[in-house]
Design a protein around this motif. Structure first.
Motif, PDB file in Angstrom:
ATOM      1  N   GLU A 144       0.825  -1.210   0.000  1.00  0.00           N
ATOM      2  CA  GLU A 144       0.000   0.000   0.000  1.00  0.00           C
ATOM      3  C   GLU A 144       0.861   1.262   0.000  1.00  0.00           C
ATOM      4  OE1 GLU A 144      -0.454  -2.608   2.181  1.00  0.00           O
ATOM      5  OE2 GLU A 144      -2.169  -3.450   1.111  1.00  0.00           O
ATOM      6  N   GLN A 145       1.942   1.253   0.772  1.00  0.00           N
ATOM      7  CA  GLN A 145       2.846   2.410   0.783  1.00  0.00           C
ATOM      8  C   GLN A 145       3.478   2.613  -0.589  1.00  0.00           C
ATOM      9  OE1 GLN A 145       5.178   0.905   4.116  1.00  0.00           O
ATOM     10  NE2 GLN A 145       4.732   2.790   5.257  1.00  0.00           N
ATOM     11  N   LYS A 146       3.932   1.530  -1.212  1.00  0.00           N
ATOM     12  CA  LYS A 146       4.532   1.636  -2.547  1.00  0.00           C
ATOM     13  C   LYS A 146       3.527   2.182  -3.554  1.00  0.00           C
ATOM     14  CE  LYS A 146       7.553  -2.281  -1.782  1.00  0.00           C
ATOM     15  NZ  LYS A 146       7.830  -3.661  -2.168  1.00  0.00           N
ATOM     16  N   ALA A 147       2.308   1.688  -3.482  1.00  0.00           N
ATOM     17  CA  ALA A 147       1.270   2.155  -4.414  1.00  0.00           C
ATOM     18  C   ALA A 147       1.004   3.646  -4.238  1.00  0.00           C
ATOM     19  CB  ALA A 147      -0.013   1.345  -4.216  1.00  0.00           C
ATOM     20  N   GLN A 148       0.930   4.102  -2.989  1.00  0.00           N
ATOM     21  CA  GLN A 148       0.665   5.522  -2.743  1.00  0.00           C
ATOM     22  C   GLN A 148       1.839   6.387  -3.182  1.00  0.00           C
ATOM     23  OE1 GLN A 148      -0.566   6.439   1.240  1.00  0.00           O
ATOM     24  NE2 GLN A 148      -0.771   8.624   0.813  1.00  0.00           N
ATOM     25  N   ILE A 149       3.059   5.963  -2.883  1.00  0.00           N
ATOM     26  CA  ILE A 149       4.247   6.713  -3.299  1.00  0.00           C
ATOM     27  C   ILE A 149       4.300   6.786  -4.823  1.00  0.00           C
ATOM     28  CG2 ILE A 149       6.775   6.652  -3.396  1.00  0.00           C
ATOM     29  CD1 ILE A 149       6.615   5.406  -0.514  1.00  0.00           C
ATOM     30  N   ALA A 150       4.080   5.661  -5.493  1.00  0.00           N
ATOM     31  CA  ALA A 150       4.123   5.630  -6.958  1.00  0.00           C
ATOM     32  C   ALA A 150       3.062   6.557  -7.553  1.00  0.00           C
ATOM     33  CB  ALA A 150       3.936   4.202  -7.467  1.00  0.00           C
ATOM     34  N   ALA A 151       1.858   6.522  -7.003  1.00  0.00           N
ATOM     35  CA  ALA A 151       0.784   7.379  -7.515  1.00  0.00           C
ATOM     36  C   ALA A 151       1.119   8.853  -7.339  1.00  0.00           C
ATOM     37  CB  ALA A 151      -0.533   7.038  -6.814  1.00  0.00           C
ATOM     38  N   GLU A 152       1.643   9.216  -6.173  1.00  0.00           N
ATOM     39  CA  GLU A 152       1.942  10.627  -5.921  1.00  0.00           C
ATOM     40  C   GLU A 152       3.103  11.135  -6.771  1.00  0.00           C
ATOM     41  OE1 GLU A 152       2.053  11.756  -1.803  1.00  0.00           O
ATOM     42  OE2 GLU A 152       0.257  10.593  -1.348  1.00  0.00           O
ATOM     43  N   ILE A 153       4.131  10.329  -6.946  1.00  0.00           N
ATOM     44  CA  ILE A 153       5.253  10.744  -7.794  1.00  0.00           C
ATOM     45  C   ILE A 153       4.799  10.868  -9.246  1.00  0.00           C
ATOM     46  CG2 ILE A 153       7.463   9.976  -8.765  1.00  0.00           C
ATOM     47  CD1 ILE A 153       8.117   8.900  -5.948  1.00  0.00           C
ATOM     48  N   THR A 154       4.009   9.906  -9.697  1.00  0.00           N
ATOM     49  CA  THR A 154       3.499   9.945 -11.072  1.00  0.00           C
ATOM     50  C   THR A 154       2.633  11.181 -11.288  1.00  0.00           C
ATOM     51  OG1 THR A 154       3.586   7.544 -11.220  1.00  0.00           O
ATOM     52  CG2 THR A 154       2.178   8.676 -12.807  1.00  0.00           C
ATOM     53  N   ASP A 155       1.747  11.471 -10.335  1.00  0.00           N
ATOM     54  CA  ASP A 155       0.896  12.669 -10.430  1.00  0.00           C
ATOM     55  C   ASP A 155       1.740  13.941 -10.468  1.00  0.00           C
ATOM     56  OD1 ASP A 155      -1.391  11.109 -10.412  1.00  0.00           O
ATOM     57  OD2 ASP A 155      -1.839  11.477  -8.293  1.00  0.00           O
ATOM     58  N   THR A 156       2.775  14.001  -9.638  1.00  0.00           N
ATOM     59  CA  THR A 156       3.642  15.179  -9.587  1.00  0.00           C
ATOM     60  C   THR A 156       4.362  15.382 -10.917  1.00  0.00           C
ATOM     61  OG1 THR A 156       3.941  14.976  -7.204  1.00  0.00           O
ATOM     62  CG2 THR A 156       5.608  16.249  -8.407  1.00  0.00           C
ATOM     63  N   LEU A 157       4.888  14.318 -11.493  1.00  0.00           N
ATOM     64  CA  LEU A 157       5.579  14.443 -12.785  1.00  0.00           C
ATOM     65  C   LEU A 157       4.616  14.861 -13.898  1.00  0.00           C
ATOM     66  CD1 LEU A 157       8.011  11.419 -12.543  1.00  0.00           C
ATOM     67  CD2 LEU A 157       8.636  13.834 -12.722  1.00  0.00           C
ATOM     68  N   GLU A 158       3.389  14.378 -13.826  1.00  0.00           N
ATOM     69  CA  GLU A 158       2.405  14.789 -14.828  1.00  0.00           C
ATOM     70  C   GLU A 158       2.059  16.269 -14.661  1.00  0.00           C
ATOM     71  OE1 GLU A 158      -1.684  13.051 -16.598  1.00  0.00           O
ATOM     72  OE2 GLU A 158      -1.711  13.464 -14.446  1.00  0.00           O
ATOM     73  N   ARG A 159       1.822  16.679 -13.424  1.00  0.00           N
ATOM     74  CA  ARG A 159       1.395  18.056 -13.156  1.00  0.00           C
ATOM     75  C   ARG A 159       2.499  19.079 -13.413  1.00  0.00           C
ATOM     76  NH1 ARG A 159       0.527  17.332  -8.278  1.00  0.00           N
ATOM     77  NH2 ARG A 159       2.159  18.570  -7.319  1.00  0.00           N
ATOM     78  N   LEU A 160       3.704  18.795 -12.930  1.00  0.00           N
ATOM     79  CA  LEU A 160       4.772  19.793 -12.998  1.00  0.00           C
ATOM     80  C   LEU A 160       5.658  19.685 -14.236  1.00  0.00           C
ATOM     81  CD1 LEU A 160       5.873  19.821  -9.258  1.00  0.00           C
ATOM     82  CD2 LEU A 160       4.295  21.370 -10.424  1.00  0.00           C
ATOM     83  N   ALA A 161       5.890  18.469 -14.700  1.00  0.00           N
ATOM     84  CA  ALA A 161       6.797  18.279 -15.841  1.00  0.00           C
ATOM     85  C   ALA A 161       6.044  17.935 -17.126  1.00  0.00           C
ATOM     86  CB  ALA A 161       7.814  17.177 -15.527  1.00  0.00           C
ATOM     87  N   HIS A 162       4.713  17.824 -17.031  1.00  0.00           N
ATOM     88  CA  HIS A 162       3.861  17.521 -18.185  1.00  0.00           C
ATOM     89  C   HIS A 162       4.234  16.196 -18.837  1.00  0.00           C
ATOM     90  CE1 HIS A 162       2.442  21.575 -17.583  1.00  0.00           C
ATOM     91  NE2 HIS A 162       3.681  22.018 -17.689  1.00  0.00           N
ATOM     92  N   LYS A 163       4.576  15.213 -18.003  1.00  0.00           N
ATOM     93  CA  LYS A 163       4.918  13.878 -18.494  1.00  0.00           C
ATOM     94  C   LYS A 163       3.684  12.988 -18.370  1.00  0.00           C
ATOM     95  CE  LYS A 163       9.141  14.970 -19.241  1.00  0.00           C
ATOM     96  NZ  LYS A 163       9.626  15.109 -20.597  1.00  0.00           N
ATOM     97  N   PRO A 164       3.270  12.342 -19.456  1.00  0.00           N
ATOM     98  CA  PRO A 164       2.094  11.477 -19.397  1.00  0.00           C
ATOM     99  C   PRO A 164       2.308  10.322 -18.407  1.00  0.00           C
ATOM    100  CG  PRO A 164       2.722  11.903 -21.677  1.00  0.00           C
ATOM    101  CD  PRO A 164       3.828  12.427 -20.809  1.00  0.00           C
ATOM    102  N   LYS A 165       1.272  10.017 -17.648  1.00  0.00           N
ATOM    103  CA  LYS A 165       1.365   8.950 -16.654  1.00  0.00           C
ATOM    104  C   LYS A 165       1.859   7.618 -17.223  1.00  0.00           C
ATOM    105  CE  LYS A 165      -1.944  10.723 -13.316  1.00  0.00           C
ATOM    106  NZ  LYS A 165      -3.133  10.442 -12.526  1.00  0.00           N
ATOM    107  N   PRO A 166       1.395   7.203 -18.406  1.00  0.00           N
ATOM    108  CA  PRO A 166       1.841   5.899 -18.915  1.00  0.00           C
ATOM    109  C   PRO A 166       3.342   5.825 -19.218  1.00  0.00           C
ATOM    110  CG  PRO A 166      -0.133   6.618 -20.078  1.00  0.00           C
ATOM    111  CD  PRO A 166       0.349   7.776 -19.253  1.00  0.00           C
ATOM    112  N   TYR A 167       4.016   6.962 -19.256  1.00  0.00           N
ATOM    113  CA  TYR A 167       5.449   6.961 -19.571  1.00  0.00           C
ATOM    114  C   TYR A 167       6.341   6.991 -18.336  1.00  0.00           C
ATOM    115  CZ  TYR A 167       3.935   8.153 -24.324  1.00  0.00           C
ATOM    116  OH  TYR A 167       3.349   8.151 -25.566  1.00  0.00           O
TER     117      TYR A 167
END
Length: 61
Positions: A15-38
């Motif tokens: 559960e911790q890994k899933a939450q960390i992965a989701a938050e990092i992925t969201d941050t990269l999408e929001r701030l760096a405009h990187k699509p989640k699937p990449y």
């Protein structure tokens, strides 16, 4: 394609890994405009005996 490697002393729950992965992925999408699937994230969980801080292994009391 972002690649994030997280090295951590000890063990994280699934559960911790899933939450960390989701938050990092969201941050990269929001701030760096990187699509989640990449976005790729790996976790390296290392025993405390393999980490040292200030010359002492973390498994030392």
């Amino acid at each position: 394609m972002p690649y994030v490697n997280i090295r951590i002393a000890g063990i994280l729950s699934r559960e911790q890994k899933a939450q960390i992965a989701a938050e990092i992925t969201d941050t990269l999408e929001r701030l760096a405009h990187k699509p989640k699937p990449y976005t790729y994230i790996t976790f390296d969980e290392l025993p405390d005996e393999n980490w040292a801080i200030a010359g002492k292994l973390l498994d030392e009391e």
